[in-house]
Design an enzyme around this catalytic site. Structure first.
Site, PDB file in Angstrom:
ATOM      1  N   ARG A   1       0.808  -1.206   0.192  1.00 44.73           N
ATOM      2  CA  ARG A   1       0.089   0.119  -0.081  1.00 44.73           C
ATOM      3  C   ARG A   1       0.796   1.231   0.035  1.00 44.73           C
ATOM      4  O   ARG A   1       1.876   1.447   1.056  1.00 44.73           O
ATOM      5  CB  ARG A   1      -0.656  -0.053   1.203  1.00 44.73           C
TER       6      ARG A   1
ATOM      7  N   ASP B   1       0.462  -2.983  12.467  1.00 48.08           N
ATOM      8  CA  ASP B   1       0.927  -3.473  11.062  1.00 48.08           C
ATOM      9  C   ASP B   1       0.901  -5.147  11.130  1.00 48.08           C
ATOM     10  O   ASP B   1       2.179  -5.493  11.728  1.00 48.08           O
ATOM     11  CB  ASP B   1       2.096  -2.851  10.561  1.00 48.08           C
TER      12      ASP B   1
ATOM     13  N   THR C   1      -0.931   7.501  -1.181  1.00 54.54           N
ATOM     14  CA  THR C   1      -2.312   7.300  -1.711  1.00 54.54           C
ATOM     15  C   THR C   1      -3.230   6.381  -1.280  1.00 54.54           C
ATOM     16  O   THR C   1      -4.404   6.314  -1.443  1.00 54.54           O
ATOM     17  CB  THR C   1      -2.077   7.218  -3.283  1.00 54.54           C
TER      18      THR C   1
ATOM     19  N   ASP D   1       4.513  -6.643   9.798  1.00 54.49           N
ATOM     20  CA  ASP D   1       5.589  -6.054  10.855  1.00 54.49           C
ATOM     21  C   ASP D   1       5.529  -6.968  12.052  1.00 54.49           C
ATOM     22  O   ASP D   1       6.739  -7.360  12.542  1.00 54.49           O
ATOM     23  CB  ASP D   1       5.505  -4.653  11.222  1.00 54.49           C
TER      24      ASP D   1
END
Length: 209
Positions: A104, A200, A108, A203
């Site tokens: 991602r 995340d 944006t 991660d």
């Protein structure tokens, strides 16, 4: 409209609590993701087609059932989707595994594709797309769009945590895809992360920050 199933199984909800905890280390986090994926896969495969066969038991010959056709293909969205693969393969070890690489763009929030490798016979298989998080929905929408060009028997999507915004976007873009969700959270924050979420997922699975 295809179905959306929000899981309410006590074991999934219990494990989700520890998955969300910021103190959960990567090793335990990976194990929890795999375990939750296995539990979810049990429900997502409930409607797999069967065929009747004859099996000789120690006492007699019986009519029994096995999975029909080419069975399944699992397609994790890289990289976080890899954390779900071992769990689902523990239930369906004969399944094929494809990979779609997307990340991602942090500016944006749109998905950027960098890799796609799918089983050669995917048109004969049912496909379950795997990604722990359904946030904006962009990655899932793009991955499913790519898979549809190969004409699989059907496509399902499985995620551990979803935001309402991503779920709505995925349903709108692919109304024919069944969606299986471990937990539906509150919303996205201003940088596109699911709230309360778990941070995340990639991660935390791989220990990178």
């Amino acid at each position: 409209m295809a179905k959306v199933m929000i899981m309410d199984h006590p074991l999934i909800q219990h494990k989700l609590t520890f998955l969300r905890d910021e103190k959960t280390a990567s090793r335990e986090f990976r194990s929890l993701v795999s375990e939750i994926a296995m539990l979810m896969c049990y429900e997502a495969t409930r409607d797999l087609p069967l065929k009747e066969v004859e099996t000789k038991t120690p006492l007699c010959t019986a009519k029994t059932k096995v999975l029909a056709g080419k069975k399944l293909a699992f397609v994790p969205i890289l990289r976080a989707g890899l954390g779900m693969v071992d769990g689902v393969l523990s239930l369906v070890p004969s399944a094929r595994v494809g990979h779609i690489g997307l990340y991602r763009d942090h500016d944006t929030l749109m998905p950027v594709e960098y890799y796609c490798k799918l089983p050669a016979d995917i048109e004969k298989r049912e496909v379950i797309v795997l990604d722990p998080m359904l946030a904006t929905g962009g990655s899932a929408i793009d991955a499913i769009t790519q898979i549809k060009t190969r004409n699989p028997q059907c496509i399902k999507f499985m995620c551990i945590i979803a935001a309402p915004e991503g779920l709505e976007a995925l349903q709108k873009a692919h109304p024919d895809v069944d969606i299986y969700v471990g937990a539906l959270d509150d919303c996205l924050n201003d940088v596109g992360y699911i709230m309360p979420g778990l941070g995340d997922a990639g991660d935390r699975i791989f220990g990178t920050k």
